[in-house]
Design an enzyme around this catalytic site. Structure first.
Site, PDB file in Angstrom:
ATOM      1  N   SER A 259      40.767  39.549  41.451  1.00 52.04           N
ATOM      2  CA  SER A 259      39.393  39.975  43.033  1.00 52.04           C
ATOM      3  C   SER A 259      39.977  38.763  44.457  1.00 52.04           C
ATOM      4  CB  SER A 259      38.082  40.434  43.008  1.00 52.04           C
ATOM      5  OG  SER A 259      37.681  41.829  41.659  1.00 52.04           O
TER       6      SER A 259
ATOM      7  N   ASN B 213      41.411  48.159  36.788  1.00 55.50           N
ATOM      8  CA  ASN B 213      40.534  46.847  36.051  1.00 55.50           C
ATOM      9  C   ASN B 213      40.238  45.552  36.545  1.00 55.50           C
ATOM     10  OD1 ASN B 213      41.250  48.584  33.475  1.00 55.50           O
ATOM     11  ND2 ASN B 213      43.366  47.993  33.526  1.00 55.50           N
ATOM     12  N   TYR B 214      41.040  45.842  36.967  1.00 56.82           N
ATOM     13  CA  TYR B 214      40.465  43.990  37.623  1.00 56.82           C
ATOM     14  C   TYR B 214      40.213  43.835  39.118  1.00 56.82           C
ATOM     15  CZ  TYR B 214      43.020  42.320  32.978  1.00 56.82           C
ATOM     16  OH  TYR B 214      42.649  41.953  32.084  1.00 56.82           O
ATOM     17  N   ILE B 215      40.553  44.483  39.918  1.00 56.04           N
ATOM     18  CA  ILE B 215      40.165  44.294  41.763  1.00 56.04           C
ATOM     19  C   ILE B 215      38.789  44.915  41.548  1.00 56.04           C
ATOM     20  CG2 ILE B 215      40.567  44.764  44.283  1.00 56.04           C
ATOM     21  CD1 ILE B 215      43.991  44.834  43.174  1.00 56.04           C
TER      22      ILE B 215
END
Length: 906
Positions: free
Chosen positions: A660, A863-865
């Site tokens: 992120s 899933n990550y940002i």
DNA sequence: ACTACAACTTAGAACCGCGGTA
DNA sequence: TACCGCGGTTCTAAGTTGTAGT
């Protein structure tokens, strides 16, 4: 690069991936300590000690080949021919935006001999190896000691709440079932509202209630299915019963106008609640759902469709025919060529045949003699048929399916309707393990209700399965979120049915995940400082932990738990082995290993001198291939340490945080005044940087190479046109060559070979067109009652065309092109300019496509940002969110949309 | 401490449907 | 008018993390 220099003072540390190079330099300067000296000398060599069963090879090994590094050890190392080769992954050749995050140069050059695929894996247990005293003082003892921290403390879960929950194995026990009473009583209110005060009390009490009450879990024998299960979601708990799938809600404050709006308001906006909801033990008070949908039973193939054995058609009973069909449907895939896959499949197939032999008296002995083609062709025909169906037919089928599924789509949680995720029971088939999974090809059995345990509200009706049978068990555990669960036969793994990604349960934990990653921002400076210090620690375990953490932070590696012998041999940080890391003096480390899903991680990285030294030490004698690089480290240890630095911190948080953060940094490159398309391109570039950081890959689609080449030719065709324009211009005005020397330059990329090809192609097209026209004209003439034109006529025209092209070729060779009528300098120049533009954009697009061919953007986006970054960016740059988030993504992240404004920062 | 298990997140492949297009 | 490339969706495998039992 270094977009990062900007901003706050926190920068230096906070910025992800402070360029490793610079770090290295700074580091190098100070602190040569005693042990450092030692290290470079002999001492890299720890004492030899026990070695235990190290060398132990893994069976399958398949690696055959560590042979050439060029090879993508990852996917299908299959020997096979083109197909497999085409799928190979390519290591990104440069990272251009060097700045992207934990900057690492993707390596260009081939590499040393290590090969992630090389097998020898030592036994699972961490081996202990002693290191020389000169280097590290204490610490003969491996993992044990130290860690003064939370010694006596009871196990807590960060909230200080004891986290105990003795779980009963699922037995067919009858129940005793006491009283979660207080809960249900005080709980009319949706979970949401609870006063925080209530939480501790509750969990405390339930925890205490222990054996007698055996918490809120009860498991009962499934013999139910008798009572009122006709009524699925509806009943139970009066009021809530009414929101059946179709009916509209009467209640709610004001009447709404539009239906959609209505639905919208209907949604539970958990993020508007005051207190966090997700962190309690208790997840629900009432819970109703319809369990799983089983696939329809097997329908035997038509009698004329039979597999053959040694040329003889076999009449198989449905049981074995079904299994044959699983393989038959796949014969054209890579799986069917894979030795292990075939071996496992055939073993199970033979087993089934044993029980359900063919009518014919034929003994099936080898897979090679099995001919599944008739089945395969049958399936293909069926597919065709399906495709050929009319719209109405398709619709009818779809409607029937929807109707069948309708009852399973939603669950009721505390009176709210929530979407269920994977409500379908997994159908039988052949296990498609990734990479060199030892079990791939194994038959996955058909599930029956007897395999499945349900978790459901106490007062909820027990759903009835859509196929005969009784559930394996029923439980009412309100501390978990799954609806159904079973154990799969291939690996013995548990499978669960959960709510969908858009549900409030998932949404809350998703948000909590990002909040935790943001929390890390506050601690990361200190953590980095600490581990940098610990890189020099005298305690081997600490030094290893620091080194591992360095990699996790800078390279976004996964934690890396130990894996079993009956799984694919893949690793993460803590499970890296000797052969996965190679040193390249003075300060480079080359990683080459297979990570999750057997995706290859292959990078050459510049590291701190101290890290370099450490790796050298960790790899020193007597360690060898197959040994753990971090022999004093486990994920548990690592996470324990992290947890002491920040409550709730674990290794995976670094990935979220780094992803992120990187995204946020990269988004700063968005052109303020660009077009929407340009902005989106910038967004995607940032997304791509994150995907590369996380090593998210996809297989290059099989058509890629061809379509890429085609696109290149298209560009060449443009250049060809440009050339023609130029030459016209020169014929018109020879002097312009002087004035505009750049125009005199030949187009790049065009060679004789291309000219031939291209001109021939153009001519073919022209000829074709002429023939078509001829035909068409004749049809018309006929209609008008006139006489048709003869073949001679056509031939004449064709000849003309050929002559024209000959002329074209001559023009090209002589570089003299007759200006077309009406051509002027200005017009030609303008056309050339336009052409330049078209070429440039095509070029850029092509390059983009090339860069993305093996990178998967989705995973990081999902899933990550932090989705709030996207929302904020969309607002700030005035780009419609739907251009960035698909429908499902928007459904997944409603909280982000509600929460983030243009100024929101991670 | 160590293993096994439970529950949940993360992941690429397979599949599907849609719009552009030859 | 079928084909085809592509993005989106579905499917289920493969991870991480924490706890329980020994």
């Amino acid at each position: 690069m270094s977009t990062s220099i900007s901003t706050s003072g926190a920068d230096e540390m906070a910025v992800v991936a402070p360029n490793l190079e610079s770090t290295a330099i700074t580091q190098a300067s100070h602190a040569p300590q005693v042990e450092d000296e030692n290290m470079s000398s002999d001492d890299d060599v720890p004492l030899k000690k026990k070695t235990n069963g190290a060398g132990q090879k893994r069976a399958g090994g398949g690696g055959s080949s560590s042979s050439d590094d060029e090879k993508p050890l990852s996917k299908k190392p299959r020997t096979s021919t083109g197909a497999a080769a085409k799928k190979r992954r390519i290591i990104a050749s440069d990272s251009e935006e060097s700045d992207a995050g934990p900057s690492v140069k993707k390596e260009l050059a081939p590499t040393p001999k290590t090969n992630g695929a090389s097998k020898p894996r030592s036994s699972n247990a961490k081996k202990e190896i002693s290191y020389s005293e000169s280097d590290l003082s204490e610490d003969e003892r491996p993992l044990a000691k130290k860690k003064a921290t939370p010694k006596g403390a009871p196990v807590t879960n960060g909230n200080g709440k004891p986290k105990s929950k003795p779980k009963k194995p699922v037995t067919s026990e009858s129940e005793s079932e006491p009283s979660p009473s207080e809960e249900s009583s005080e709980d009319e209110k949706p979970l949401a509202k609870k006063k925080p005060a209530a939480k501790p009390r509750k969990s405390a009490s339930s925890a205490v209630a222990t054996p007698a009450t055996k918490k809120k879990t009860t498991i009962v024998k499934a013999e139910v299915d008798s009572d009122d299960d006709e009524v699925p979601l509806a009943k139970g708990k009066g009021a809530k019963g009414k929101s059946k799938v179709e009916d509209k809600k009467p209640i709610v404050k004001k009447e709404k106008k539009v239906k959609e709006e209505e639905e919208d308001e209907d949604k539970f906006k958990w993020w508007e609640q005051q207190e966090a909801l997700g962190d309690g033990e208790v997840k629900w008070t009432t819970f109703e759902h319809n369990a799983v949908l089983f696939p329809p039973p097997y329908i035997p193939l038509p009698k004329n469709v039979k597999m053959k054995y040694d040329g003889v058609p076999l009449t198989l009973p449905p049981e074995s025919e079904e299994v044959a069909g699983f393989f038959g449907a796949m014969i054209e895939t890579d799986h069917a060529q894979d030795a292990k896959f075939r071996e496992n499949f055939f073993r199970d197939f033979k087993g089934v045949l044993e029980k359900y032999p063919p009518k014919e008296d034929v003994k099936v002995k080898t897979l090679e003699k099995c001919d599944f083609k008739p089945m395969f062709e049958h399936f293909e025909r069926e597919k065709e048929k399906k495709k050929a169906m009319t719209k109405d037919e398709k619709k009818a089928i779809k409607d029937a399916k929807d109707k069948m599924e309708a009852p399973y789509l939603f669950a009721m949680v505390d009176g709210r309707k929530e979407k269920v995720g994977n409500f379908r029971a997994e159908p039988p088939g052949l296990f498609r393990g990734r990479g060199e999974h030892p079990k791939k090809g194994t038959l996955k059995h058909r599930l029956r209700p007897e395999d499945i345990v349900l978790n459901i509200g106490k007062d909820a009706p027990i759903p009835k399965a859509n196929i005969p049978g009784n559930w394996k068990g029923i439980q009412h555990d309100n501390t978990v979120t799954w609806l159904a669960h079973w154990k799969e036969n291939v690996n013995g793994n548990a499978k669960y049915v959960f709510l969908s990604a858009g549900s409030s349960w998932k949404g809350q934990s998703d948000r909590a995940k990002f909040e935790k990653a943001r929390e890390l921002i506050k601690h990361v400076d200190k953590i980095r400082k600490d581990y940098t210090e610990d890189l020099k620690s005298k305690v081997m375990a600490d030094r290893q932990r620091a080194t591992a953490l360095y990699f996790i932070d800078r390279l976004a590696l996964r934690a890396g738990n130990e894996k079993g012998e009956d799984e694919a041999d893949t690793v993460g940080c803590c499970s890296l082995r000797y052969e996965h890391v190679t040193l390249s003096p003075p300060n480079k480390v080359i990683f080459d290993f297979l990570g999750k899903d057997s995706m290859r991680f292959h990078q050459e990285v510049e590291v701190d001198n101290q890290v370099f030294k450490n790796i050298k030490l960790f790899k020193a004698e007597p360690k060898k291939k197959g040994d753990d690089l971090f022999d004093r480290l486990t994920t548990t240890l690592l996470n324990k340490h992290l947890n002491s630095m920040m409550p709730g911190l674990t290794a995976k948080v670094f990935r979220t945080y780094n992803a992120s953060w990187t995204f946020q940094q990269q988004l700063k490159n968005t052109p303020k005044n660009g077009t929407v398309a340009e902005k989106i391109a910038a967004y995607n570039t940032a997304n791509r940087d994150v995907a590369i950081l996380c090593n998210h890959q996809k297989t290059v689609s099989k058509g890629f190479e061809a379509s890429f080449a085609k696109a290149e030719d298209k560009i060449r065709a443009l250049k060809y046109q440009r050339m023609k324009l130029r030459l016209q211009l020169f014929s018109l005005d020879p002097k312009i060559k002087k004035k505009r020397p750049e125009l005199a330059e030949d187009e790049s990329d065009l060679d004789e070979d291309f000219f031939e090809r291209h001109e021939t192609e153009l001519m073919e097209k022209a000829l074709d067109a002429a023939r078509k026209k001829h035909e068409k004209d004749n049809v018309k003439l006929e209609e008008e009652g006139q006489s048709k034109k003869g073949k001679a006529d056509l031939d004449e025209r064709l000849k003309e065309i050929k002559a024209e092209f000959k002329e074209l070729k001559k023009e090209r060779k002589s570089k003299k092109v007759e200006p077309r009528k009406g051509a002027t300098d200005e017009k030609l120049l303008e056309q050339i300019g336009k052409m330049d533009e078209r070429i440039a954009t095509a070029r850029v697009q092509l390059e983009d496509r090339d860069k993305l061919k093996d990178v998967a953007l989705g995973t990081s986006k999902i899933n990550y940002i932090d989705p709030r970054l996207t929302v904020a960016w969309a607002k700030k740059y005035d780009v419609p969110l739907e251009k960035l988030f698909s429908k499902t993504l928007r459904e997944k992240f409603p909280w982000a949309e509600a929460e983030a404004d243009a100024k929101w920062v991670f």
